[in-house]
Structure formats: C-alpha cells, structure tokens
Scaffold this motif. Sequence first.
Motif, PDB file in Angstrom:
ATOM      1  N   HIS A 143      -8.669  -1.496   1.657  1.00  0.00           N
ATOM      2  CA  HIS A 143      -8.251  -2.432   2.709  1.00  0.00           C
ATOM      3  C   HIS A 143      -6.874  -2.056   3.261  1.00  0.00           C
ATOM      4  N   THR A 144      -5.949  -1.677   2.382  1.00  0.00           N
ATOM      5  CA  THR A 144      -4.611  -1.298   2.856  1.00  0.00           C
ATOM      6  C   THR A 144      -4.648   0.018   3.624  1.00  0.00           C
TER       7      THR A 144
ATOM      8  N   GLY B 197      -3.178  -1.348   6.745  1.00  0.00           N
ATOM      9  CA  GLY B 197      -1.751  -1.350   6.410  1.00  0.00           C
ATOM     10  C   GLY B 197      -1.425  -2.490   5.470  1.00  0.00           C
ATOM     11  N   ARG B 198      -0.267  -3.070   5.629  1.00  0.00           N
ATOM     12  CA  ARG B 198       0.133  -4.177   4.757  1.00  0.00           C
ATOM     13  C   ARG B 198      -0.876  -5.303   4.846  1.00  0.00           C
TER      14      ARG B 198
ATOM     15  N   ALA C 194       5.416  -4.003  -3.521  1.00  0.00           N
ATOM     16  CA  ALA C 194       5.499  -2.555  -3.297  1.00  0.00           C
ATOM     17  C   ALA C 194       4.435  -1.828  -4.122  1.00  0.00           C
ATOM     18  N   HIS C 195       3.192  -2.127  -3.814  1.00  0.00           N
ATOM     19  CA  HIS C 195       2.067  -1.561  -4.565  1.00  0.00           C
ATOM     20  C   HIS C 195       0.812  -1.770  -3.735  1.00  0.00           C
ATOM     21  N   TYR C 196      -0.323  -1.176  -4.177  1.00  0.00           N
ATOM     22  CA  TYR C 196      -1.567  -1.435  -3.468  1.00  0.00           C
ATOM     23  C   TYR C 196      -2.430  -2.476  -4.183  1.00  0.00           C
ATOM     24  N   PHE C 197      -1.945  -2.985  -5.336  1.00  0.00           N
ATOM     25  CA  PHE C 197      -2.579  -4.134  -5.976  1.00  0.00           C
ATOM     26  C   PHE C 197      -1.505  -4.899  -6.734  1.00  0.00           C
TER      27      PHE C 197
ATOM     28  N   GLY D 229       0.826  -1.209   0.000  1.00  0.00           N
ATOM     29  CA  GLY D 229       0.000   0.000   0.000  1.00  0.00           C
ATOM     30  C   GLY D 229       0.856   1.252   0.000  1.00  0.00           C
ATOM     31  N   PHE D 230       0.386   2.294   0.668  1.00  0.00           N
ATOM     32  CA  PHE D 230       1.101   3.562   0.729  1.00  0.00           C
ATOM     33  C   PHE D 230       1.609   3.809   2.151  1.00  0.00           C
ATOM     34  N   THR D 231       2.768   4.437   2.221  1.00  0.00           N
ATOM     35  CA  THR D 231       3.311   4.823   3.514  1.00  0.00           C
ATOM     36  C   THR D 231       2.664   6.126   3.955  1.00  0.00           C
TER      37      THR D 231
END
Length: 314
Positions: free
Chosen positions: A83-84, A88-89, A174-177, A16-18
């Motif tokens: 969801h992320t 989070g992860r 390293a992505h959200y999908f 996801g995103f930090t």
Amino acid sequence: MDALNRTWTLSFLLAGFTAPRTLRPLAFLGTLCIYILTLAGNLFIIVLVRADAALSTPMYFFLSVLSFLELWYVSTTVPTLLHTWLHGRSPIPAAACFIQLYVFHSLGMTECYLLGVMALDRYLAICRPLHYHALMSRKVRLWLAGATWGAGFSAALVPAGLTASLPFCWKEVAHYFCDLAPLMRLACVDTGWHARVHGAVIGVATGCNFVLILGLYGGILRAVLKLPSAASRAKAFSTCSSHMTVVALFYASAFTVYVGPPESRSKGTDSHIALVYALLTPFLNPIIYTLRNKEVKEAIRRVTQKIRAMLEGP
C-alpha cells in the motif's frame, strides 16, 4: 485514561520508503512477486509434507508448522508495504496499528520458540536415535507446536500492551508497518523504562532460545564427530544444515533491530533490516529446505509421478 482514549482514536501515518515516484510501481511489482512466491513456496511445503508418507516424521511436521507460521508472518506486514509503495505515506488507525504490532511480535516470538523446538528435534534424532520416536511421539509433537504458539502470543502481550498505553504527540511512523522502536519515538514521554521492559521480554524470548539452540548444536557436533565414517557424518550434518541457515538469517537480523535502545539506530535503519526478517527470510525458507534437502527432492519426484499417473489415467 483521557490520554489513552486519545491515543486509540488517532491515526498514524506509515512513512514507508523514500523512493522516486517513477520507481514505486517497479518496487510494488517486485514486492508483490516475492509475496506471491513466499505464499506459494510455504503452501507447497505444507501440502508436500501431508501428501508424501515418507515425510511424516517429526522433522517435517515442525517444518510444515514453520511454513504455516510464515504464511501469517509475511501477511501481517507485506500488504501495508504494498500500500505504501502505491500511495506513499499511508494512514492507519491506531487500533489497527497496535493489533498489527501485537500479531507481528507474537508470530516473531513464536518462530523463535519453534526454531528452538526444531533444534531439539535434531538433537534427539542424532544423539538419542533409539528413543527418538518415543520421545517425539505425535502427542509430544502437537504439544510442543501448541506450546510455541501459546508462549509467543503470551509474551508479546507485554511489549504491545505497554506501547499501546503510551501517549503519542507525533503521527508519522518511520517504517512501513507498526513496530516497537518507530512507535516509541513518537511518544510524548520518556520511554526508557518501556525500552528496558521490551528488551527484557524480547531478550528472554530470543536470547534464551538462541543459547538453547547453540547448546543443542554443540551436543550434535560432539555426537557427529564420534560417528565412524565420513559418509555418516556428512549425512547427519545435512539434516541440520537447512535449519542452521534459517536460524542464522532470522537471529542475525532480529538481534540487530531488537537488541539495544531504539535511539542507537537511525530512523531508516529499522525498516531496511525488517525487510530481511519480515520478507526475505519467509521467502528463502522454502528454497533453503528444498534445494538443500535430498529427502524433499525425492518426495517432490514421487508426488509428481503420482500426479502424472493420475492425469494419464489407466
């Protein structure tokens, strides 16, 4: 075969995103609002085209097909993004990850082909007006729409299948999908050959369609410049402006991500650019086609009057 079986039984982690934990609920609500508005806007286009007889033309038929596609396109990735934001992860089974990868790229390549068909429709309407309705009959429209979906879902089999066959040594995406480049970075083997095949397949789908669109709009420009009055030229350009805006948004972001080797981009770049073509573009498409289109505005007025008359009764 053992490596392939191990790959399909493992789970990945979507990074996801930090973002600070305090900002995640706000990001979740913002994304959810955009998602709901995207679904509502594209459903509105579909219903409007079916409800107003004046919009029963090839151009608006293909626009409704595009809106239908966008409903599925945005729904392929946004639920995992939501969801992320909340958790989070997030773990995702390998099978679900590869299915998401295949469906997302199938719909993306279908949209490439569909944008090319929509450019062809505008070319025939402006450059072959006397034969337009014969060339774009209902049967032809349905065949072209079906061909775009068939071609998109067939072409995506190659990159998705090759990626699913890789052995993976790392789990965090390293992505959200699940997308090509982030997954390929997790492989235990050299993926240079895979990247070249992916580039060739996706390059043909996007590049050839982009060249086709440019060629068709070149023909449109020549035809429009020959029109006798400024008013007729402005009217002709107005029917193409919305489509050209959507093409520019979609292709600019897609070329940035999928042209060139994955190693040439930093890990966080793909997910940020993906927000443009996977979330922002489907959200903006209904706005672009309604705010910049006089016929759609008039159709909204007519349908609104019909609904008001029905509610008021005799």
